[in-house]
Design a protein around this motif. Structure first.
Motif, PDB file in Angstrom:
ATOM      1  N   ALA A   5      -5.499  15.366 -19.006  1.00 11.58           N
ATOM      2  CA  ALA A   5      -5.934  15.916 -17.714  1.00 11.58           C
ATOM      3  C   ALA A   5      -6.254  14.792 -16.736  1.00 11.58           C
ATOM      4  N   ASP A   6      -6.887  13.739 -17.250  1.00 11.82           N
ATOM      5  CA  ASP A   6      -7.231  12.612 -16.378  1.00 11.82           C
ATOM      6  C   ASP A   6      -5.994  11.889 -15.888  1.00 11.82           C
ATOM      7  N   ALA A   7      -4.894  12.010 -16.630  1.00  8.30           N
ATOM      8  CA  ALA A   7      -3.649  11.384 -16.193  1.00  8.30           C
ATOM      9  C   ALA A   7      -3.158  11.987 -14.885  1.00  8.30           C
ATOM     10  N   PHE A   8      -3.676  13.134 -14.503  1.00  9.93           N
ATOM     11  CA  PHE A   8      -3.404  13.708 -13.189  1.00  9.93           C
ATOM     12  C   PHE A   8      -4.473  13.286 -12.187  1.00  9.93           C
ATOM     13  N   ILE A   9      -5.720  13.294 -12.629  1.00  9.59           N
ATOM     14  CA  ILE A   9      -6.835  13.074 -11.706  1.00  9.59           C
ATOM     15  C   ILE A   9      -6.896  11.620 -11.243  1.00  9.59           C
ATOM     16  N   SER A  10      -6.862  10.671 -12.168  1.00 10.58           N
ATOM     17  CA  SER A  10      -7.019   9.257 -11.791  1.00 10.58           C
ATOM     18  C   SER A  10      -5.898   8.760 -10.884  1.00 10.58           C
ATOM     19  N   PRO A  11      -4.622   8.931 -11.265  1.00 11.25           N
ATOM     20  CA  PRO A  11      -3.569   8.488 -10.345  1.00 11.25           C
ATOM     21  C   PRO A  11      -3.569   9.281  -9.036  1.00 11.25           C
ATOM     22  N   GLY A  12      -3.868  10.589  -9.120  1.00 13.74           N
ATOM     23  CA  GLY A  12      -3.871  11.401  -7.913  1.00 13.74           C
ATOM     24  C   GLY A  12      -4.912  10.944  -6.913  1.00 13.74           C
ATOM     25  N   ASP A  13      -6.115  10.623  -7.394  1.00  5.63           N
ATOM     26  CA  ASP A  13      -7.178  10.163  -6.503  1.00  5.63           C
ATOM     27  C   ASP A  13      -6.813   8.825  -5.870  1.00  5.63           C
ATOM     28  N   THR A  14      -6.240   7.927  -6.668  1.00  9.89           N
ATOM     29  CA  THR A  14      -5.844   6.624  -6.134  1.00  9.89           C
ATOM     30  C   THR A  14      -4.734   6.779  -5.094  1.00  9.89           C
ATOM     31  N   CYS A  50       0.831  -1.214   0.000  1.00  9.97           N
ATOM     32  CA  CYS A  50       0.000   0.000   0.000  1.00  9.97           C
ATOM     33  C   CYS A  50       0.860   1.256   0.000  1.00  9.97           C
ATOM     34  N   ALA A  51       1.908   1.254   0.809  1.00 10.21           N
ATOM     35  CA  ALA A  51       2.791   2.414   0.870  1.00 10.21           C
ATOM     36  C   ALA A  51       3.447   2.674  -0.474  1.00 10.21           C
ATOM     37  N   ALA A  52       3.772   1.614  -1.197  1.00 15.01           N
ATOM     38  CA  ALA A  52       4.418   1.767  -2.498  1.00 15.01           C
ATOM     39  C   ALA A  52       3.441   2.278  -3.545  1.00 15.01           C
ATOM     40  N   VAL A  53       2.168   1.859  -3.468  1.00 18.40           N
ATOM     41  CA  VAL A  53       1.195   2.262  -4.480  1.00 18.40           C
ATOM     42  C   VAL A  53       1.010   3.773  -4.500  1.00 18.40           C
ATOM     43  N   ALA A  54       0.927   4.403  -3.334  1.00 17.16           N
ATOM     44  CA  ALA A  54       0.768   5.855  -3.290  1.00 17.16           C
ATOM     45  C   ALA A  54       1.926   6.542  -4.014  1.00 17.16           C
ATOM     46  N   ALA A  55       3.145   6.050  -3.799  1.00 13.30           N
ATOM     47  CA  ALA A  55       4.304   6.618  -4.474  1.00 13.30           C
ATOM     48  C   ALA A  55       4.258   6.368  -5.975  1.00 13.30           C
ATOM     49  N   VAL A  56       3.809   5.174  -6.365  1.00 12.73           N
ATOM     50  CA  VAL A  56       3.707   4.848  -7.784  1.00 12.73           C
ATOM     51  C   VAL A  56       2.746   5.802  -8.486  1.00 12.73           C
ATOM     52  N   GLU A  57       1.605   6.076  -7.863  1.00 15.38           N
ATOM     53  CA  GLU A  57       0.611   6.942  -8.488  1.00 15.38           C
ATOM     54  C   GLU A  57       1.112   8.376  -8.598  1.00 15.38           C
ATOM     55  N   VAL A  58       1.821   8.865  -7.587  1.00 14.30           N
ATOM     56  CA  VAL A  58       2.403  10.203  -7.663  1.00 14.30           C
ATOM     57  C   VAL A  58       3.429  10.258  -8.785  1.00 14.30           C
ATOM     58  N   SER A  59       4.232   9.199  -8.898  1.00 11.93           N
ATOM     59  CA  SER A  59       5.219   9.140  -9.970  1.00 11.93           C
ATOM     60  C   SER A  59       4.555   9.176 -11.337  1.00 11.93           C
ATOM     61  N   ALA A  60       3.407   8.492 -11.468  1.00 11.78           N
ATOM     62  CA  ALA A  60       2.686   8.505 -12.740  1.00 11.78           C
ATOM     63  C   ALA A  60       2.234   9.918 -13.100  1.00 11.78           C
ATOM     64  N   VAL A  61       1.749  10.652 -12.106  1.00 12.10           N
ATOM     65  CA  VAL A  61       1.325  12.035 -12.352  1.00 12.10           C
ATOM     66  C   VAL A  61       2.500  12.865 -12.862  1.00 12.10           C
ATOM     67  N   LEU A  62       3.649  12.735 -12.210  1.00 19.07           N
ATOM     68  CA  LEU A  62       4.808  13.542 -12.595  1.00 19.07           C
ATOM     69  C   LEU A  62       5.369  13.130 -13.947  1.00 19.07           C
ATOM     70  N   THR A  63       5.243  11.856 -14.297  1.00 16.79           N
ATOM     71  CA  THR A  63       5.721  11.403 -15.604  1.00 16.79           C
ATOM     72  C   THR A  63       4.959  12.095 -16.723  1.00 16.79           C
ATOM     73  N   TYR A  64       3.637  12.179 -16.582  1.00 16.39           N
ATOM     74  CA  TYR A  64       2.852  12.899 -17.576  1.00 16.39           C
ATOM     75  C   TYR A  64       3.215  14.378 -17.605  1.00 16.39           C
ATOM     76  N   ALA A  65       3.444  14.964 -16.432  1.00 15.86           N
ATOM     77  CA  ALA A  65       3.776  16.381 -16.363  1.00 15.86           C
ATOM     78  C   ALA A  65       5.113  16.685 -17.022  1.00 15.86           C
ATOM     79  N   THR A  66       5.982  15.694 -17.119  1.00 14.22           N
ATOM     80  CA  THR A  66       7.296  15.898 -17.718  1.00 14.22           C
ATOM     81  C   THR A  66       7.194  16.296 -19.188  1.00 14.22           C
ATOM     82  N   SER A  67       6.090  15.977 -19.827  1.00 17.47           N
ATOM     83  CA  SER A  67       5.927  16.317 -21.243  1.00 17.47           C
ATOM     84  C   SER A  67       5.973  17.824 -21.473  1.00 17.47           C
ATOM     85  N   TYR A  68       5.613  18.630 -20.462  1.00 15.90           N
ATOM     86  CA  TYR A  68       5.705  20.086 -20.598  1.00 15.90           C
ATOM     87  C   TYR A  68       6.496  20.721 -19.449  1.00 15.90           C
ATOM     88  N   ALA A  69       6.991  19.891 -18.539  1.00 19.12           N
ATOM     89  CA  ALA A  69       7.845  20.369 -17.454  1.00 19.12           C
ATOM     90  C   ALA A  69       9.015  19.405 -17.330  1.00 19.12           C
TER      91      ALA A  69
END
Length: 567
Positions: free
Chosen positions: A321-330, A110-129
């Protein structure tokens, strides 16, 4: 000594320190929101790559497997609606050693999943940051700070209690459901090639180009099993719902069926929307070539790219946009669940008592802080970090197996305890749920299994340290009732080593490849039968179960009095 069912029912009920503010929709949406994370954005592509059109079969089998696993917990979740229940049921059935074993693997996953989802959000953000990640996919120092702060936001939201958490989550889940339905309908309308399901593609054609073996391998390897792990929230938060009898079974069964149906339809839409010319020339192994848009592969979003290829840039924008919302909520949900797990272990007395402290909002705040710290550790750019993330699914599924057995042992240990929801076929549901658990881990392959067991071994080192430092509080291990867990773990290792799944890019064979697909199923059936028999023989006597249940409240009150002012 007979079991005092009045005492048992009182103690096994809702935790008095936690607020019961999850209604029917809130609990159901927490499970659905946890299930629909980053997995749905990637799994259709990866499943198609491994199994071709048979990926549809992978989703169907995966749904059925998790339905049996969920059904095995439905009776337990209503009979004993305890937060962190996945870790606490083994405590009642086999004592502290078994409880710690399953609690550790569950908490770590469980502790790892939260980190994985945050990482997914940042990976998408890397496309413009681009400053968020290095070229090798690891976080930059600035990206690491942002990731830790995002985890901090999850902790802050959870700190104010489940009412705030449920309100935010309900809105986000409506968005998630809307997006999945929109994507399915839009792709099917824009482009649907029925011939793709039997196309003669390069490298292997027909419905199952890689056979049934490839379809089953896709369940753990393509993120299908990972995409279902969130059903457990109906158990982990059962102590915080206002009507467990109605809400827990509805959440367990409903979340799996709803999300399973959506995932299957999404897979059908994805396969049908692919360009058949590209499939014929490149094959299913290179299915991503059919939806290339020139984007950096490191930031690749299959569904958004398909929408772009099909001329639906508006849909691609919503998906990004959902690439931020879905992983972030999880990630938000798993932060809550991780805290509930360590809270449960603290109440079981096989973790420090401070983890069971709650604030005036009924939130286990020390456990939230620990979840934040451990989640941040997963962000460190170790070379093996990605490999550890791949073990999360196997760790979580491993923790589910104990519930399928406890469903059976509680029928003997607590025969007179009230069961508002009673499984009609426990000796069918329980064994099938345990077999499903073993098969998912087996199909993950040796490369994942040995790493999973290495993580389990680290947990036993921490247990030894805790036992040595806290002898006055730690409970008796009841090792003579929990030793079967070690046999199960050893059996998983042996069956995987001798099997035909590697879990690496060399998918044709396992470590030893002693038996093929059918032999692997038979080996897991044998393992399931052996573990069921051992666990049944090792169950705690009824009077010991009574003692564990009735001592819990006195112990936690004593701990709170020693550590800090009470609630």
């Amino acid at each position: 000594m007979s079991v005092d069912t009045d005492k048992v029912n009182n103690v096994a009920g809702d935790d008095p320190h936690l607020k019961k503010e999850f209604g029917t929709l809130g609990l159901l949406f927490t499970a659905i929101g946890s299930i629909i994370g980053s997995g749905w954005l990637f799994s259709s592509l990866h499943a198609s790559s491994l199994a071709g059109p048979a990926a549809i079969l992978s989703w169907i089998v995966g749904t059925i497997m998790f339905l049996f696993i969920g059904l095995s917990y439905a009776e337990l979740g209503v009979m004993m609606p305890r937060s962190g229940g996945v870790a606490r049921y083994p405590h009642y059935a086999w004592g502290s050693f078994a409880s710690y074993s399953f609690g550790w693997v569950t908490w770590l996953a469980c502790a790892a999943v939260a980190a994985v989802e945050v990482s997914a959000v940042l990976t998408y953000a890397t496309s413009y940051a681009g400053w968020l990640e290095n070229s090798d996919g690891t976080l930059t120092p600035a990206g690491l700070v942002i990731a830790i702060l995002m985890l901090g936001v999850f902790v802050l939201v959870n700190f104010f209690g489940v009412k705030w958490f449920a309100r935010i989550n309900n809105v986000l889940v409506w968005w998630k459901l809307f997006m999945i339905v929109l994507v399915i309908v839009a792709i099917m309308i824009a482009s649907f090639h029925s011939g793709n399901f039997t196309i003669d593609a390069k490298g292997g054609g027909g419905f199952a180009p890689n056979g049934i073996k490839g379809a089953m391998e896709a369940i753990p390897a393509a993120g299908i099993a990972f995409s279902f792990l969130g059903w457990r929230q109906g158990i982990e938060l059962a102590g915080e719902t206002d009507n467990p009898k109605r809400n827990v079974p509805l959440t367990l069964i409903g979340s799996i069926l709803i999300c399973g149906a959506l995932y299957i339809l999404l897979q059908v839409a994805f396969i049908g929307g692919l360009d058949p010319t590209h499939l014929a020339n490149d094959g299913w192994a290179n299915v991503g070539n059919a939806i290339k848009t020139g984007s950096d592969a490191g930031n690749f979003s299959p569904l958004a790219s398909m929408a772009t290829v099909l001329g639906m840039s508006w849909l691609a924008g919503l998906l990004y946009a959902d690439a931020f919302i879905s992983p972030g909520d999880t990630g938000l949900i798993y932060t809550s669940v991780t805290a509930r797990m360590s809270y449960a272990m603290g109440r079981n007395r096989n973790a420090p008592a401070v983890l069971a402290k709650v604030n005036e909002n009924g939130v286990p705040w020390p456990s939230l802080i620990l979840a934040w710290i451990v989640g941040a550790i997963f962000f460190l750019p170790f070379p093996s970090w990605q490999a550890l993330v791949g073990v999360v699914t196997s760790l979580t599924v491993l923790s589910f197996g104990s519930g399928s057995i406890a469903l059976l042992t509680f029928r003997k240990q607590l025969p007179n305890m009230e069961r508002p929801y009673r499984s009609r076929m426990p000796w069918v549901v329980g064994p099938l749920a345990l077999l499903a658990t073993n098969l998912i881990m087996y199909w993950a392959g040796w490369d994942q299994v040995w790493k999973m067991m290495a993580a389990v071994a680290i947990g036993y080192v921490f247990l030894a340290i805790f036992e040595a430092m806290d002898k006055g509080r730690s409970p008796q291990l009841d090792f003579k009732h929990g030793w079967w867990v070690l046999v199960w773990f050893a059996g998983i290792l042996l069956v995987s080593y001798l099997g035909s799944y590697s879990g690496t890019s060399a998918k044709d064979a396992g470590e030893a490849n002693v038996y093929g697909f059918n032999g692997g199923i038979l080996a897991n059936i044998i393992l399931t039968a052996v573990i069921l028999a051992l666990a049944w023989q090792c169950q705690l006597p009824g009077e010991r179960v009574e003692a564990i249940l009735n001592e819990t409240e006195d112990i936690i009150e004593e701990d709170e009095g020693k550590l800090a002012p009470g609630v």
